[in-house]
Design a protein around this motif. Structure first.
Motif, short mmCIF file in Angstrom:
data_model
loop_
_atom_site.label_atom_id
_atom_site.label_comp_id
_atom_site.label_asym_id
_atom_site.label_seq_id
_atom_site.Cartn_x
_atom_site.Cartn_y
_atom_site.Cartn_z
N ASN A 1 41.12 19.67 79.46
CA ASN A 1 41.81 20.91 79.10
C ASN A 1 41.90 21.07 77.57
N TYR A 2 42.27 19.99 76.89
CA TYR A 2 42.36 20.04 75.43
C TYR A 2 40.99 20.27 74.80
N PHE A 3 39.95 19.68 75.38
CA PHE A 3 38.60 19.87 74.85
C PHE A 3 38.19 21.34 74.98
N TYR A 4 38.52 21.96 76.10
CA TYR A 4 38.21 23.38 76.28
C TYR A 4 38.94 24.22 75.25
N ARG A 5 40.22 23.95 75.07
CA ARG A 5 41.00 24.71 74.10
C ARG A 5 40.51 24.47 72.67
N LEU A 6 40.11 23.25 72.37
CA LEU A 6 39.54 22.93 71.06
C LEU A 6 38.21 23.64 70.87
N SER A 7 37.40 23.68 71.91
CA SER A 7 36.12 24.39 71.85
C SER A 7 36.33 25.88 71.61
N LEU A 8 37.33 26.45 72.26
CA LEU A 8 37.64 27.86 72.03
C LEU A 8 38.05 28.11 70.57
N LEU A 9 38.80 27.19 70.00
CA LEU A 9 39.19 27.33 68.59
C LEU A 9 37.98 27.27 67.66
N LEU A 10 37.05 26.39 67.97
CA LEU A 10 35.91 26.17 67.08
C LEU A 10 34.75 27.12 67.34
N ILE A 11 34.51 27.47 68.60
CA ILE A 11 33.35 28.28 68.96
C ILE A 11 33.70 29.76 69.10
N ASP A 12 34.87 30.04 69.63
CA ASP A 12 35.36 31.41 69.85
C ASP A 12 34.46 32.21 70.80
N TRP B 1 30.32 29.53 75.83
CA TRP B 1 29.89 28.33 75.11
C TRP B 1 30.95 27.23 75.18
N ALA B 2 32.20 27.63 75.11
CA ALA B 2 33.29 26.65 75.21
C ALA B 2 33.30 25.99 76.58
N LEU B 3 33.08 26.78 77.62
CA LEU B 3 33.01 26.23 78.97
C LEU B 3 31.82 25.30 79.11
N GLY B 4 30.68 25.68 78.56
CA GLY B 4 29.49 24.81 78.60
C GLY B 4 29.72 23.49 77.88
N ALA B 5 30.37 23.58 76.72
CA ALA B 5 30.67 22.36 75.97
C ALA B 5 31.64 21.47 76.75
#
Length: 185
Positions: free
Chosen positions: A46-57, A61-65
């Motif tokens: 969950n934190y990785f997804y939220r971090l990906s959203l912060l970095l990728i927007d 792509w965030a879901l894929g990561a």
């Protein structure tokens, strides 16, 4: 006086370890560590997804990561690596990076003064190499705090350093007796 200061964390550490080993059989202790590793890994997704959203927007792509992180072969497919403590430490590192970014973005909340020192100390106890990673993170965090003139974040850094140092005293003391030097192993 100095020896008493150094011996107190050692006594506390030994008492906790002794009590845990008396209360929990070895098999159950290993099982509980594995369970903790799985729970922290699930939370870190969950934190990785939220971090990906912060970095990728970008949600796709965030879901894929995140799916790549969750189902990466070295985590799931290789026998037993999900339970290695390196994966536990990686999960804790992801959580702490997200929390530090959120502190920079939104400010500190009270629970951060509890969770971040525990996460960092726990990570550094299991893998002493993460001290270097956390040092770089906290130096960056300190610079952001200093540049933005948000000095109320500095106690978080001090508390984290103090916790990490105090919980490493037994290891340093043991290594001093064994090797003649204060080294982390």
């Amino acid at each position: 006086m100095r020896k008493a200061v150094i011996k107190l964390p050692i006594i506390i550490h030994m008492a906790l370890v002794t009590q845990l080993t008396i209360l929990i059989k070895k098999e159950y202790w290993v099982l509980s560590v594995y369970l903790l590793s799985l729970i922290v890994f699930a939370i870190s997704i969950n934190y990785f997804y939220r971090l990906s959203l912060l970095l990728i927007d970008n949600k796709n792509w965030a879901l894929g990561a995140t799916l790549t992180y969750a189902f990466y072969p070295s985590v799931l497919y290789y026998i037993g690596t999900l339970f290695f403590y390196e994966n536990l430490i990686l999960s804790l590192l992801i959580i702490s990076i997200f929390k530090l970014i959120m502190i920079i973005k939104n400010g500190c909340i009270t629970s951060d003064y509890f969770t971040i020192p525990i996460i960092v100390t726990f990570s550094c106890l299991f893998r002493s190499q993460t001290i270097i990673i956390y040092t770089l993170l906290f130096v960056t965090f300190f610079i952001f705090s200093f540049v933005n003139k948000t000095y109320n974040r500095i106690p978080l850094i001090a508390i984290t350093i103090l916790f990490t140092f105090l919980f490493h005293l037994p290891i340093l003391s043991k290594n001093k007796k064994m090797f003649g030097e204060y080294v982390l192993s």
